[in-house]
Design a protein around this motif. Structure first.
Motif, PDB file in Angstrom:
ATOM      1  N   ILE A 158     -15.682  -2.134  38.929  1.00 41.43           N
ATOM      2  CA  ILE A 158     -15.461  -2.064  40.379  1.00 41.43           C
ATOM      3  C   ILE A 158     -15.061  -3.434  40.908  1.00 41.43           C
ATOM      4  N   ARG A 159     -15.743  -4.468  40.456  1.00 45.79           N
ATOM      5  CA  ARG A 159     -15.425  -5.830  40.887  1.00 45.79           C
ATOM      6  C   ARG A 159     -13.981  -6.179  40.520  1.00 45.79           C
ATOM      7  N   SER A 160     -13.596  -5.827  39.314  1.00 47.66           N
ATOM      8  CA  SER A 160     -12.233  -6.100  38.847  1.00 47.66           C
ATOM      9  C   SER A 160     -11.207  -5.333  39.677  1.00 47.66           C
ATOM     10  N   LYS A 161     -11.481  -4.069  39.976  1.00 49.33           N
ATOM     11  CA  LYS A 161     -10.550  -3.265  40.786  1.00 49.33           C
ATOM     12  C   LYS A 161     -10.472  -3.803  42.216  1.00 49.33           C
ATOM     13  N   ASN A 162     -11.610  -4.234  42.757  1.00 48.09           N
ATOM     14  CA  ASN A 162     -11.611  -4.825  44.097  1.00 48.09           C
ATOM     15  C   ASN A 162     -10.764  -6.095  44.133  1.00 48.09           C
ATOM     16  N   GLU A 163     -10.899  -6.930  43.116  1.00 49.16           N
ATOM     17  CA  GLU A 163     -10.096  -8.159  43.040  1.00 49.16           C
ATOM     18  C   GLU A 163      -8.621  -7.822  42.954  1.00 49.16           C
ATOM     19  N   MET A 165      -7.183  -5.071  44.093  1.00 49.01           N
ATOM     20  CA  MET A 165      -6.763  -4.545  45.394  1.00 49.01           C
ATOM     21  C   MET A 165      -6.556  -5.677  46.394  1.00 49.01           C
ATOM     22  N   GLU A 166      -7.444  -6.667  46.380  1.00 51.58           N
ATOM     23  CA  GLU A 166      -7.288  -7.817  47.272  1.00 51.58           C
ATOM     24  C   GLU A 166      -6.009  -8.576  46.955  1.00 51.58           C
ATOM     25  N   THR A 167      -5.706  -8.743  45.691  1.00 50.40           N
ATOM     26  CA  THR A 167      -4.470  -9.409  45.270  1.00 50.40           C
ATOM     27  C   THR A 167      -3.263  -8.620  45.744  1.00 50.40           C
ATOM     28  N   ASP A 168      -3.305  -7.304  45.577  1.00 51.56           N
ATOM     29  CA  ASP A 168      -2.202  -6.433  46.009  1.00 51.56           C
ATOM     30  C   ASP A 168      -2.003  -6.511  47.527  1.00 51.56           C
ATOM     31  N   LEU A 169      -3.112  -6.543  48.275  1.00 51.95           N
ATOM     32  CA  LEU A 169      -3.032  -6.625  49.731  1.00 51.95           C
ATOM     33  C   LEU A 169      -2.429  -7.942  50.197  1.00 51.95           C
TER      34      LEU A 169
END
Length: 171
Positions: A158-163, A165-169
């Protein structure tokens, strides 16, 4: 002896037959003295009591010591059948019982029966062996370790996916 348990395991990996510590059994008509003598020669704390092939119950070293060790205990009880000294709080499970149900049953027992061995029977109620509470503690620990490792892995995912997503945003 039960098979050595891994440090971690999943519910579906648990076969109750592999948890059997011993299959020591006596007949319901055996004398209390003869069963007490068998306990003295063995390392077991509990023995299954059979009526021919049918499982009648379980008896304990501790209970027999209390019965025979009293002032007139030996004179009163030595020649009586062991069937008079069955534990009133036995835990009997089938090989088909899921391990989570076994653990729930065992760990809900009262203090006086908490450490009693568990009687394992097959689909036809025939006696297979005894599982110690110590073995069940080890199984519970291995299951808990697996659950903790799974939670840590999921948290990392989850932490990796959140990171990501933040990069993508940001882009």
């Amino acid at each position: 002896r039960p098979l050595p348990l891994p440090d971690s395991m999943r519910l579906e990996d648990v076969d109750l037959r592999h948890l059997i510590s011993h299959s020591v059994a006596v007949q319901i008509g055996d004398t209390t003295e003869s069963v007490f003598t068998r306990f003295a020669k063995s390392q077991t704390e509990f023995m299954a009591v059979l009526d021919q092939e049918r499982l009648a119950g379980i008896c304990s070293r501790h209970r027999l010591s209390e019965v025979l060790g009293g002032r007139y205990g030996f004179a009163l009880w030595a020649r009586k059948p062991i069937g008079l000294h069955l534990s009133p709080h036995e835990t009997r499970v089938s090989v088909r019982t899921p391990i989570e149900n076994v653990l729930q049953q065992v760990f809900a027992r009262t203090d006086d029966a908490f450490y009693d061995d568990v009687l394992l029977v097959n689909e036809h109620e025939s006696f297979l062996g005894l599982i110690t509470t110590q073995t069940l503690f080890k199984v519970q620990n291995a299951l808990l370790r697996t659950n903790i490792a799974d939670v840590v892995d999921k948290e990392q995912e989850i932490r990796s996916k959140n990171e990501q997503m933040e990069t993508d945003l940001r882009m």
